[in-house]
Design an enzyme around this catalytic site. Structure first.
Site, PDB file in Angstrom:
ATOM      1  N   LYS A  84       0.847  -1.189   0.000  1.00 57.21           N
ATOM      2  CA  LYS A  84       0.000   0.000   0.000  1.00 57.21           C
ATOM      3  C   LYS A  84       0.884   1.242   0.000  1.00 57.21           C
ATOM      4  O   LYS A  84       1.729   1.401   0.895  1.00 57.21           O
ATOM      5  CB  LYS A  84      -0.812   0.017   1.291  1.00 57.21           C
ATOM      6  CG  LYS A  84      -2.291  -0.171   1.112  1.00 57.21           C
ATOM      7  CD  LYS A  84      -2.872  -0.234   2.499  1.00 57.21           C
ATOM      8  CE  LYS A  84      -4.289   0.182   2.531  1.00 57.21           C
ATOM      9  NZ  LYS A  84      -4.817   0.162   3.897  1.00 57.21           N
TER      10      LYS A  84
HETATM   11  C1  E4P Z   1      -8.114   1.105   3.627  1.00 55.37           C
HETATM   12  O1  E4P Z   1      -7.329   0.373   3.081  1.00 55.37           O
HETATM   13  C2  E4P Z   1      -7.897   1.738   4.926  1.00 55.37           C
HETATM   14  O2  E4P Z   1      -7.273   0.850   5.794  1.00 55.37           O
HETATM   15  C3  E4P Z   1      -9.160   2.181   5.603  1.00 55.37           C
HETATM   16  O3  E4P Z   1     -10.297   1.953   4.835  1.00 55.37           O
HETATM   17  C4  E4P Z   1      -9.035   3.506   6.261  1.00 55.37           C
HETATM   18  O4  E4P Z   1     -10.258   3.992   6.644  1.00 55.37           O
HETATM   19  P1  E4P Z   1     -10.522   4.993   7.829  1.00 55.37           P
HETATM   20  O5  E4P Z   1     -10.944   6.269   7.213  1.00 55.37           O
HETATM   21  O6  E4P Z   1     -11.607   4.364   8.618  1.00 55.37           O
HETATM   22  O7  E4P Z   1      -9.237   5.132   8.606  1.00 55.37           O
END
Ligand code: E4P
Length: 219
Positions: A84
């Site tokens: 990522k």
């Molecule tokens: C996605 O890969 C992220 O881990 C996640 O959806 C982040 O979302 P949040 O806005 O709840 O932190």
């Protein structure tokens, strides 16, 4: 459509894995910090739990050169890992380089159609638009999902649309309706989405009616 768990909670992953519905996991520095323990160990455990799943693991370095090196090291941890990388302009050259080297990537923190298009042009595996974080600042985050779906199909890109930052059942529904290839869902949202009062009441009613018959074995 694939369903990923948005967590690094090994116990929850283990529990939900048995449903046969889970195609992968998206971890991030926040999730790994909540899980405590050694993050490398946690990631390896998750990869082992879902050997056929797609497991996203985020870089934590900041400088592009360091991000590149870290991305390569993360990718080596397990065959089922996608690295990522945040959708920041400074990282475009290294994302391009990693894509040429066939490192599997999930580009995170995507907020706009144009950011998504740039990443599709670089040939990444997934783009993750953050629906909930738009909503947090009073903008309907769902719109960008529809825009990205249209763009990917219109230009014939092979990048998958991964709906992220899902805050509730409405977002989950919208991710489906927008034609996302993947939705990554927090455990709490998955629980709410798979619960229904009428299903529970229906089971109770059938059970009560059945018991009136007084039959002990069936069929
Ligand atoms: C996605 O890969 C992220 O881990 C996640 O959806 C982040 O979302 P949040 O806005 O709840 O932190």
């Amino acid at each position: 459509m694939k369903i990923f768990l948005d967590t690094a909670d090994v116990k929850q992953i283990e529990k939900w894995k048995d449903t046969g519905l889970i195609d992968g996991v998206t971890t991030n520095p926040t999730h790994l910090s909540k899980a405590k323990g050694n993050p490398r160990k946690t990631v390896l455990e998750i990869c082992k739990l879902l050997p056929k799943g797609e497991i996203s693991v985020e870089v934590t370095e900041k400088k592009p050169d360091a991000v590149y090196k870290q991305a390569k090291a993360i990718a080596k941890l397990s065959k089922n890992i996608l690295v990522k990388i945040p959708c920041h302009r400074d990282y475009y050259p290294i994302i391009a380089k990693l894509a040429k080297e066939r490192v599997k990537m999930n580009i995170t923190l995507v907020f706009t159609l144009i950011q998504g298009l740039m990443m599709c042009k670089l040939g990444v595996d997934y783009i993750s638009p953050f629906v909930g974080r738009w909503d947090d600042i009073d903008v309907d985050g769902v719109d960008v999902l529809y825009q990205l779906r249209h763009m990917i199909d219109e230009y014939g890109f092979e990048t998958g649309l991964l709906a992220a930052s899902i805050r509730g059942v409405r977002h989950f529904n919208e991710a489906i309706m927008a034609g996302s290839d993947v939705v990554t869902v927090p455990i709490s949202v998955l629980e709410k989405s798979t619960d229904h009062l009428l299903t529970d009441q229906g089971i109770e009613k059938f059970d009560a009616d059945w018991k009136k018959l007084g039959i002990r074995t069936f069929p």
